[in-house]
Design a protein around this motif. Sequence first.
Motif, PDB file in Angstrom:
ATOM      1  N   ARG A 328       0.825  -1.202   0.000  1.00 34.64           N
ATOM      2  CA  ARG A 328       0.000   0.000   0.000  1.00 34.64           C
ATOM      3  C   ARG A 328       0.867   1.263   0.000  1.00 34.64           C
ATOM      4  NH1 ARG A 328      -4.145  -1.034   4.834  1.00 34.64           N
ATOM      5  NH2 ARG A 328      -4.639   1.159   4.408  1.00 34.64           N
ATOM      6  N   GLN A 331       2.079   1.932  -3.479  1.00 35.19           N
ATOM      7  CA  GLN A 331       1.035   2.469  -4.347  1.00 35.19           C
ATOM      8  C   GLN A 331       0.961   3.996  -4.295  1.00 35.19           C
ATOM      9  OE1 GLN A 331      -2.415   0.150  -3.005  1.00 35.19           O
ATOM     10  NE2 GLN A 331      -2.450  -0.857  -5.006  1.00 35.19           N
ATOM     11  N   ARG A 334       2.371   5.903  -7.274  1.00 31.16           N
ATOM     12  CA  ARG A 334       1.646   6.022  -8.534  1.00 31.16           C
ATOM     13  C   ARG A 334       0.930   7.378  -8.600  1.00 31.16           C
ATOM     14  NH1 ARG A 334      -1.297   0.045  -8.656  1.00 31.16           N
ATOM     15  NH2 ARG A 334       0.639  -1.194  -8.615  1.00 31.16           N
TER      16      ARG A 334
END
Length: 415
Positions: A328, A331, A334
């Motif tokens: 997580r 992420q 991104r």
Amino acid sequence: MLPCLLLALAVAGTARGQATGTDAQVARCQTLVRSSPHDALALADRLLAAPALPPAVEVGMVGCRGLALTLLGRGEESRQAMARLRALLRTSGLPLGEYDQVQRRAAFLLLRDGRTEEGLQILEAMQERSIAAADVGDQVLALGHIALIHAEQLDDLEGALRYQQQALALSGHLQRPPLPQDVTLNYNHGYVLLLLRRYDEADKAFDRAEDIAKRLSSQDVVLHRIRSDRAEILRARGHPEAARAELLAVLRWQQRNNPSGQVSTLQYLARIALEQGAPEEARCLAEQAQAMAEAIRFPSGARDRLDLLAEISVALGDMARARDYLHRARQLDRPRMTDASLARLARLQARAAQALDPARINATQEASRDRLLRDIALAVVAMLLLGSGGLYLRVRRLRQRLRRFDAVDGTGNRP
């Protein structure tokens, strides 16, 4: 991060008469929300229940209510208040330029809620108006919002720091008393430095924020956040027990008055518990912090929270959960903004760089001072001319009276 709401509107005709008493209530709500969000919420709810409120009062109270709900950690209700505020701001014929500070609150909450394109749209329109009006103060606040986007939407703390430093440098050119937004700007600067582990610089930024906050009234929310962040600096410098005692005192206040402020405080306490060999206690505290952050859409420090949860999971031997937290955290690398939002942000940044060049600001300030000095000089000259004219008339009247007196007594020797 708490952008501050101020509302100063006059409503024409009968609405102005109706709003006279309630305007004071709006101002009171805006003051209360920074020290006692519960009381501000109660005041807003009570006034919003009244029928036929003037537009200025309704906008101000809905904005105050939304901020109070955010500070109290009631994320869904805050989003509902935001939807109502957005509808009000789209009312036909509403003089939007007069609602800039309410719109800043709307933009902040939209960005916090992940509705980046809508938030940026408001900021871009506001920036254009502030540049057209040569309003340096509003342009500095726009820089603060750009910094917020870099920190929270782009996970770019260094980028956020650059815009904060530019905003702080330019705010030094504003010749006015300190305002609540100055507290916010300095506090946010300190918080980003803290996330970057630049503790000495963070301490100085918190000093500035605290000094301004103490000169203003009703700044309890941010003052307790500063106490919490300073405790984290204490921990990092090797004083965990002193830090823990301070954090527990802050937590007690935040539980009653500012639940959303608990996110960082719980996270700091979890770090101390982990370092002191109490991973179960650390996990409980860190999970509370993460749950609160997700409920109120509080992205600041998200990576640190996930990294801490991963460390705690490793300490507990729960490798599967540790991998999930690390995934997580990755992420966050991104892009979380659309191409359209990134293009709008680029325009905001380009306009800020063009309009807020320090040399240009200095020239504007010097021109303003020159105009002020010129106006003062003209006023002095006008006063002197009026005074001289009055003196001339008095002397003339006196001579006429003396001539009449001479004519009576027969001396006739006056010039």
